[in-house]
Structures are given as structure tokens and as C-alpha cells.
Motif scaffolding. Sequence first.
Motif, PDB file in Angstrom:
ATOM      1  N   TYR A  42      27.349  -1.663 -15.860  1.00  0.00           N
ATOM      2  CA  TYR A  42      28.618  -2.384 -15.869  1.00  0.00           C
ATOM      3  C   TYR A  42      29.749  -1.570 -16.500  1.00  0.00           C
ATOM      4  O   TYR A  42      30.925  -1.879 -16.295  1.00  0.00           O
ATOM      5  N   ASN A  43      29.403  -0.534 -17.286  1.00  0.00           N
ATOM      6  CA  ASN A  43      30.463   0.273 -17.906  1.00  0.00           C
ATOM      7  C   ASN A  43      31.289   1.044 -16.875  1.00  0.00           C
ATOM      8  O   ASN A  43      32.322   1.615 -17.210  1.00  0.00           O
ATOM      9  N   LYS A  44      30.842   1.066 -15.629  1.00  0.00           N
ATOM     10  CA  LYS A  44      31.576   1.740 -14.555  1.00  0.00           C
ATOM     11  C   LYS A  44      32.472   0.767 -13.780  1.00  0.00           C
ATOM     12  O   LYS A  44      33.169   1.172 -12.844  1.00  0.00           O
ATOM     13  N   ALA A  45      32.417  -0.497 -14.143  1.00  0.00           N
ATOM     14  CA  ALA A  45      33.194  -1.511 -13.428  1.00  0.00           C
ATOM     15  C   ALA A  45      34.668  -1.447 -13.839  1.00  0.00           C
ATOM     16  O   ALA A  45      35.031  -0.862 -14.862  1.00  0.00           O
ATOM     17  N   ASP A  46      35.513  -2.052 -13.018  1.00  0.00           N
ATOM     18  CA  ASP A  46      36.927  -2.190 -13.365  1.00  0.00           C
ATOM     19  C   ASP A  46      37.068  -3.309 -14.394  1.00  0.00           C
ATOM     20  O   ASP A  46      36.462  -4.379 -14.253  1.00  0.00           O
ATOM     21  N   VAL A  47      37.877  -3.074 -15.404  1.00  0.00           N
ATOM     22  CA  VAL A  47      38.085  -4.079 -16.453  1.00  0.00           C
ATOM     23  C   VAL A  47      38.580  -5.390 -15.841  1.00  0.00           C
ATOM     24  O   VAL A  47      38.146  -6.480 -16.241  1.00  0.00           O
ATOM     25  N   GLN A  48      39.487  -5.311 -14.860  1.00  0.00           N
ATOM     26  CA  GLN A  48      40.002  -6.531 -14.242  1.00  0.00           C
ATOM     27  C   GLN A  48      38.890  -7.321 -13.579  1.00  0.00           C
ATOM     28  O   GLN A  48      38.866  -8.562 -13.646  1.00  0.00           O
ATOM     29  N   ASP A  49      37.952  -6.638 -12.930  1.00  0.00           N
ATOM     30  CA  ASP A  49      36.833  -7.338 -12.300  1.00  0.00           C
ATOM     31  C   ASP A  49      36.008  -8.095 -13.334  1.00  0.00           C
ATOM     32  O   ASP A  49      35.581  -9.235 -13.102  1.00  0.00           O
ATOM     33  N   ILE A  50      35.747  -7.463 -14.465  1.00  0.00           N
ATOM     34  CA  ILE A  50      34.948  -8.132 -15.497  1.00  0.00           C
ATOM     35  C   ILE A  50      35.733  -9.281 -16.115  1.00  0.00           C
ATOM     36  O   ILE A  50      35.156 -10.333 -16.447  1.00  0.00           O
ATOM     37  N   ALA A  51      37.031  -9.132 -16.248  1.00  0.00           N
ATOM     38  CA  ALA A  51      37.850 -10.250 -16.730  1.00  0.00           C
ATOM     39  C   ALA A  51      37.789 -11.424 -15.759  1.00  0.00           C
ATOM     40  O   ALA A  51      37.706 -12.591 -16.172  1.00  0.00           O
ATOM     41  N   ASP A  52      37.795 -11.132 -14.459  1.00  0.00           N
ATOM     42  CA  ASP A  52      37.674 -12.197 -13.463  1.00  0.00           C
ATOM     43  C   ASP A  52      36.300 -12.856 -13.550  1.00  0.00           C
ATOM     44  O   ASP A  52      36.174 -14.083 -13.456  1.00  0.00           O
ATOM     45  N   LEU A  53      35.259 -12.062 -13.723  1.00  0.00           N
ATOM     46  CA  LEU A  53      33.905 -12.600 -13.862  1.00  0.00           C
ATOM     47  C   LEU A  53      33.830 -13.522 -15.083  1.00  0.00           C
ATOM     48  O   LEU A  53      33.240 -14.606 -15.028  1.00  0.00           O
ATOM     49  N   VAL A  54      34.425 -13.099 -16.187  1.00  0.00           N
ATOM     50  CA  VAL A  54      34.437 -13.906 -17.415  1.00  0.00           C
ATOM     51  C   VAL A  54      35.156 -15.236 -17.165  1.00  0.00           C
ATOM     52  O   VAL A  54      34.706 -16.302 -17.610  1.00  0.00           O
ATOM     53  N   ALA A  55      36.261 -15.185 -16.431  1.00  0.00           N
ATOM     54  CA  ALA A  55      36.999 -16.421 -16.143  1.00  0.00           C
ATOM     55  C   ALA A  55      36.142 -17.387 -15.337  1.00  0.00           C
ATOM     56  O   ALA A  55      36.156 -18.614 -15.583  1.00  0.00           O
ATOM     57  N   TYR A  56      35.367 -16.871 -14.390  1.00  0.00           N
ATOM     58  CA  TYR A  56      34.475 -17.740 -13.616  1.00  0.00           C
ATOM     59  C   TYR A  56      33.354 -18.283 -14.495  1.00  0.00           C
ATOM     60  O   TYR A  56      33.002 -19.471 -14.412  1.00  0.00           O
ATOM     61  N   LEU A  57      32.788 -17.445 -15.333  1.00  0.00           N
ATOM     62  CA  LEU A  57      31.702 -17.889 -16.217  1.00  0.00           C
ATOM     63  C   LEU A  57      32.135 -19.095 -17.046  1.00  0.00           C
ATOM     64  O   LEU A  57      31.349 -20.012 -17.288  1.00  0.00           O
ATOM     65  N   ARG A  58      33.399 -19.132 -17.439  1.00  0.00           N
ATOM     66  CA  ARG A  58      33.889 -20.238 -18.272  1.00  0.00           C
ATOM     67  C   ARG A  58      33.983 -21.551 -17.497  1.00  0.00           C
ATOM     68  O   ARG A  58      34.134 -22.612 -18.107  1.00  0.00           O
ATOM     69  N   THR A  59      33.892 -21.503 -16.181  1.00  0.00           N
ATOM     70  CA  THR A  59      33.939 -22.734 -15.381  1.00  0.00           C
ATOM     71  C   THR A  59      32.559 -23.344 -15.176  1.00  0.00           C
ATOM     72  O   THR A  59      32.457 -24.454 -14.620  1.00  0.00           O
ATOM     73  N   LEU A  60      31.501 -22.672 -15.594  1.00  0.00           N
ATOM     74  CA  LEU A  60      30.140 -23.134 -15.326  1.00  0.00           C
ATOM     75  C   LEU A  60      29.697 -24.177 -16.354  1.00  0.00           C
ATOM     76  O   LEU A  60      30.283 -24.287 -17.440  1.00  0.00           O
ATOM     77  N   PRO A  61      28.655 -24.934 -16.048  1.00  0.00           N
ATOM     78  CA  PRO A  61      28.210 -25.988 -16.976  1.00  0.00           C
ATOM     79  C   PRO A  61      27.716 -25.400 -18.300  1.00  0.00           C
ATOM     80  O   PRO A  61      27.041 -24.364 -18.311  1.00  0.00           O
ATOM     81  N   PRO A  62      28.047 -26.055 -19.415  1.00  0.00           N
ATOM     82  CA  PRO A  62      27.553 -25.592 -20.719  1.00  0.00           C
ATOM     83  C   PRO A  62      26.105 -26.011 -20.943  1.00  0.00           C
ATOM     84  O   PRO A  62      25.609 -26.967 -20.355  1.00  0.00           O
ATOM     85  N   SER A  63      25.439 -25.274 -21.796  1.00  0.00           N
ATOM     86  CA  SER A  63      24.073 -25.611 -22.199  1.00  0.00           C
ATOM     87  C   SER A  63      23.985 -25.542 -23.716  1.00  0.00           C
ATOM     88  O   SER A  63      24.511 -24.613 -24.338  1.00  0.00           O
ATOM     89  N   ALA A  64      23.276 -26.513 -24.308  1.00  0.00           N
ATOM     90  CA  ALA A  64      23.113 -26.547 -25.762  1.00  0.00           C
ATOM     91  C   ALA A  64      21.862 -25.802 -26.218  1.00  0.00           C
ATOM     92  O   ALA A  64      21.527 -25.825 -27.404  1.00  0.00           O
ATOM     93  N   ALA A  65      21.190 -25.118 -25.296  1.00  0.00           N
ATOM     94  CA  ALA A  65      19.971 -24.382 -25.667  1.00  0.00           C
ATOM     95  C   ALA A  65      20.307 -23.237 -26.621  1.00  0.00           C
ATOM     96  O   ALA A  65      21.306 -22.525 -26.431  1.00  0.00           O
ATOM     97  N   GLU A  66      19.475 -23.083 -27.628  1.00  0.00           N
ATOM     98  CA  GLU A  66      19.651 -21.963 -28.553  1.00  0.00           C
ATOM     99  C   GLU A  66      19.056 -20.698 -27.940  1.00  0.00           C
ATOM    100  O   GLU A  66      17.992 -20.736 -27.323  1.00  0.00           O
TER     101      GLU A  66
END
Length: 312
Positions: free
Chosen positions: A126-150
Motif C-alpha cells: 500500500y505504500n505505493k498507492a496514491d495518498v488521495q486513493d487511500i483517503a477515499d478508501l478511508v472515507a468509505y470505511l467510515r460509512t460501514l457498520p460499526p462493531s463493538a468487538a475488541e
Amino acid sequence: MRTALASLGALALLGAGAAWWVTAPDPISAAELSGISGDATRGEILFAAAGCASCHVAPDTPAADAPVLSGGQRFVTQFGTFVAPNISPSPQGVGNWTDADLINAVMRGVSPEGQHYYPAFPWNAYNKADVQDIADLVAYLRTLPPSAAESLPHEIPFPFNIRRSVGGWKLLFEDRDFVVQGDLTPEQTRGRYLVEALGHCGECHTPRNALGGLRRASWLAGAPDPAGDGHNPNITPAGLKWTEAQIVAMLQSGFTPEFDVVGGEMAEVVANTSQLSDEDRRAMAAYLKIVTPVDSPAPKPGTGDSSAEEAG
């Protein structure tokens, strides 16, 4: 004698300080991330390309349109057993992390607390990815259901449980350059990005040395499964004889030219690549055709090898 001992002590302290300094984490600076914001809509396809759900969804969880990234999958290696953490947007996961925290975790293998992540997490791709792409991925991750699992701890014996030693591993084996270089077409360049960076195919299909570093001279030439459960096939042109069209079809459907279907971890990969565009699948196939052909040695008897034609 006292002078000699004092000198030795000073040298030891100096050496320890130098080792501590050179093994320090190397996060992306705040200045480099300034002004970058993610696009969740675009991040959805990047999430699929990066295969995040394949590792971070709990074991035996049915497929879902909105995966719950509660973690818990175990990955057995010669260095110990790594357990995928909860990366859902909850307090138990990464809900309290900043975007910069997440981008640095993905691209530099650095935790919010400044600790190194083990390379079982494929930040070295992933260190070869574009920073903008990873920022977009992070934004999508925040839309997913939360889990309380430790998140469960890794089961790593001494000395591999010394996190700071991963800094030394990074000095030896981290590489932020693409393997395949030269005058590539735009399609081949896109395929290289998908295979080498987001798709991190080399993490499974490239052999490793005794310390777990990728043997880049044998890029994609096949490798033993880290759990000792078979052999990941050679997907250079020396091992994968399919046409580009046949590779594209397998990445979309999972069916091989021999009217077989891929299984195991490759089935998880196809679940991700099937969500990509036809153009992206063609780009991956075009890239695989220009990788340097490397003959891989036959696996040891009893390793349950599958040929490239069988496993993709």
C-alpha cells in the motif's frame, strides 16, 4: 580500566541511541496530508481493489453489501500467529482515529501511538498507492457498520514481539518503488498499480527470505503458503500460460479456461476483482503479461501445490 569501561559504556549508549533513531517510524507528514479529503463514493471500489474485507471480516461471516470489519481472522506464520484487528468505525475499532492516523497505518505501517505494524498487514504494498486513493478508501470505511468487538492480540513469541525491531525490518525490506519498471503503456501502468499496490498480489505470490522479506528478483514466481498449507502459484508468464482474455474472465467470474473454478483465498480475491471495471481487469491482465518470466522450483511433496492454471 575505569576509563576503558566508561568508553565502552558510552559507545554502547551511543549505539543504542543510533539504533533507536534509525528504527523510528516514518509517518507521512501533516504538511503532505494538508488539504486532502476523501470521497466515500470513489473509495468503495478502492476498498474492493485493496481486499480489506477479505482479512478484516470475522471468520465464517456471510457476505454482505456492507461488511462489518470486526476482525478476528487468524494468520499462522513461521513468526507467530497474527490476528486481524477490528477496523470498523467504532470506538473499539478505528472510529476515534483521524484520517491521518488511518492513512499512515495503511501506507507507512505506523499506529496512532507511533508503533510499527507488522508486515503481515501489507503496508509494504500500500505504500505505493496514491495518498488521495487511500483517503477515499478511508472515507468509505467510515460509512460501514460499526462493531463493538475488541481486537485480539497477536500471538508472537520473543524476539519477534519487539515492535521496535520492525523498524529494522523496514530498513532492510521496505520498498516504495514498483517492481516492474520501464516504458509502460497507460493500461500496463494501471495494471501495475492494481497488482503491486492496491491488490498486493506479491504478498502471497512472491517467495520470501528467512526474515520474511520479499525476494523481488522472483517477483510473482510462486511461494509457499505462510501457514504451510499449500503453495501459491507462479503467476509470471513462465507459470501462467493463459491469454489476457482468459485472465480477465477468471478475475471476473472465477472460472478458469479448464472449466474449473478457483477456490480458497483466490475465491476471496475474485470476489473483489469482480467488482472492478472491465478496464481495470484488462489492465491487470496486461500487466501480468509483461512481468519478467521466472521459473519457480517445484514445491516440496505434500504441500498441496496447485498450478497457476488451477488456482489462478
